[in-house]
Write a protein that holds these residues in place. Structure first.
Motif, PDB file in Angstrom:
ATOM      1  N   GLN A 213      35.332  -2.571  83.203  1.00 23.78           N
ATOM      2  CA  GLN A 213      34.345  -1.542  82.869  1.00 23.78           C
ATOM      3  C   GLN A 213      34.335  -1.253  81.380  1.00 23.78           C
ATOM      4  O   GLN A 213      33.289  -0.997  80.805  1.00 23.78           O
ATOM      5  CB  GLN A 213      34.694  -0.255  83.620  1.00 23.78           C
ATOM      6  CG  GLN A 213      34.583  -0.378  85.108  1.00 23.78           C
ATOM      7  CD  GLN A 213      33.235   0.123  85.574  1.00 23.78           C
ATOM      8  OE1 GLN A 213      32.813   1.202  85.234  1.00 23.78           O
ATOM      9  NE2 GLN A 213      32.534  -0.694  86.344  1.00 23.78           N
ATOM     10  N   LYS A 226      32.388   4.941  78.527  1.00 23.54           N
ATOM     11  CA  LYS A 226      31.019   4.424  78.581  1.00 23.54           C
ATOM     12  C   LYS A 226      30.403   4.587  79.956  1.00 23.54           C
ATOM     13  O   LYS A 226      29.252   4.227  80.164  1.00 23.54           O
ATOM     14  CB  LYS A 226      31.014   2.938  78.205  1.00 23.54           C
ATOM     15  CG  LYS A 226      31.265   2.728  76.727  1.00 23.54           C
ATOM     16  CD  LYS A 226      31.040   1.265  76.369  1.00 23.54           C
ATOM     17  CE  LYS A 226      31.291   1.035  74.889  1.00 23.54           C
ATOM     18  NZ  LYS A 226      31.779  -0.320  74.639  1.00 23.54           N
ATOM     19  N   SER A 227      31.185   5.045  80.909  1.00 20.27           N
ATOM     20  CA  SER A 227      30.629   5.212  82.253  1.00 20.27           C
ATOM     21  C   SER A 227      31.305   6.403  82.911  1.00 20.27           C
ATOM     22  O   SER A 227      32.384   6.833  82.500  1.00 20.27           O
ATOM     23  CB  SER A 227      30.879   3.947  83.092  1.00 20.27           C
ATOM     24  OG  SER A 227      32.271   3.730  83.229  1.00 20.27           O
TER      25      SER A 227
END
Ligand code: ADP
Ligand code: MG
Length: 361
Positions: A213, A226-227
């Motif tokens: 990820q 980022k997520s």
């Protein structure tokens, strides 16, 4: 030999894709922690590096040498597993020296190398014992010493500390870092424990469902996930996520949630420009919620949220406080304080100041 390069690695098991396009690099002397929930493909990734599994596609290079078709024993890997894989019928000395003997290193060279490794891990008094006469922590150090005596070009660990209790685990972390500093070889360290990954990795790769990820330093993952998955996975207690609607109000942008209405700091305005009127999530780490009196910034209605105190947990340095939005049952968010919150706050509604400089969108 320089680092490790993994490029587009895929591993299919009849119908199930365990590793799904993984790429990363580990620099010479770098310690990469590979972390993710159980079943996400960490062990499979390591087994591909070792050569115990053949890749469906993708390339593995040690330095500039492609190793995909090289037999495991010729890849020159030092490996420590969760169950240590030490031989019960051999003494500690024989276990540590096993890799040297099988490589036909002369006996007079083996002895000093085994003794030195045993000293490093404080098991030099135990060389004649059999594994069953050792504690879990001692067995683990035998496995580390065995990895150390060999001059491997790459070191791989698969959850080597999960069978140790908390105290020993900290000592063993130190031992592993000692080994790493001594060897300065590229290392991949697999764990499901994000705090272990944060403590040990020069960089951390977060894996989920067979894919990486995000890769970065601990600070990068913590401050700039980022997520949602990475935001939630890294940090303990986990980040608080609130549903908000983004609204324009004159020259300000508001994030309007159930229990608050925040004015977004200028830093975030650009990011939301195209999303006005939409429902999004904002994230606040537990340590970025403050008791207003102690907040290191000006507290106004634009950065305050109200919560009902449901649970107060003392920690070593203060309290973790679990709250719900007023009138809602159950715990919705958590704040960690460096002060102890008195029990008299239970079931009371309290204002909390949100540090907007650390707000995530
Ligand atoms: P982790 O180490 O992150 O817990 P693994 O790499 O062991 O995950 O497993 C990833 C996925 O691949 C899991 O769903 C697991 O069931 C599957 N898997 C692993 N090894 C095999 C195998 N030999 N045959 C079939 N499926 C496997
Ligand atoms: Mg595993």
């Amino acid at each position: 030999m320089a680092g490790i390069t993994v490029d587009g690695l895929v591993k299919d098991f009849s119908g199930k894709t365990a590793v799904n396009g993984v790429s990363f690099e580990v620099g010479e002397g770098e310690f990469l922690a590979l972390v993710g929930p159980s079943g996400c493909g960490k062990t499979t990734t390591l087994r591909l590096l070792v050569g115990l599994e053949a890749a469906t596609s993708g390339e593995i290079r040690f330095g500039d040498r492609v190793v995909n078709d090289i037999r495991p024993r010729d890849r020159n890997i030092g490996m420590v597993f969760q169950d240590y894989a030490i031989f019960p019928h051999l003494t500690v000395f024989e276990n540590i020296g096993y890799g040297l003997r099988s490589r036909r290193v002369p006996g007079r060279e083996i002895k000093p190398r085994v003794e030195e490794a045993a000293r490093t891990f404080r098991i030099d008094q135990l060389l004649r014992r059999k594994p069953r006469q050792l504690s879990g922590g001692q067995r683990q150090r035998v496995a580390l010493a065995r990895a150390m005596v060999r001059d491997a070009s790459v070191y791989l660990y698969d959850e080597p500390l999960s069978n140790l209790d908390a105290q020993l685990r900290h000592q063993a972390r130190e031992d592993i870092m000692t080994l790493h500093r001594e060897k300065e070889r590229p290392t991949v360290y697999v764990t499901h424990d994000q705090s272990e990954a944060m403590a040990m990795g020069d960089r951390i790769a977060v894996m989920r469902d067979g894919q990486i990820q995000q890769i970065g330093t601990g600070a990068e993952l913590y401050e700039r996930p980022k997520s949602l998955f990475v935001a939630h996975f890294i940090g303990t207690p986990s980040i608080n996520l609130f549903d908000v609607e983004l609204r324009a109000d004159e020259d300000r942008i508001l994030a309007v949630g159930e229990a608050f209405s925040l004015v977004l700091p200028p830093r975030l305005r650009e990011a939301v420009a195209g999303h006005l009127g939409r429902l999004v999530k904002v994230g606040v780490r537990p340590e970025h919620l403050h008791v207003p009196k102690l907040a290191p910034f000006e507290v106004t209605a634009d950065n305050t949220l109200h919560g009902l105190v449901r649970v107060i947990e003392p920690t070593a340095t203060g309290s973790s406080v679990y709250l719900s939005t007023p009138d809602e049952p159950g715990v919705d968010f958590v704040a960690t304080f460096k002060v102890r919150m008195p029990a008299s706050y239970l079931d009371q509604e309290v204002p909390l100041a949100i540090d907007l400089d650390h707000l995530h969108l």
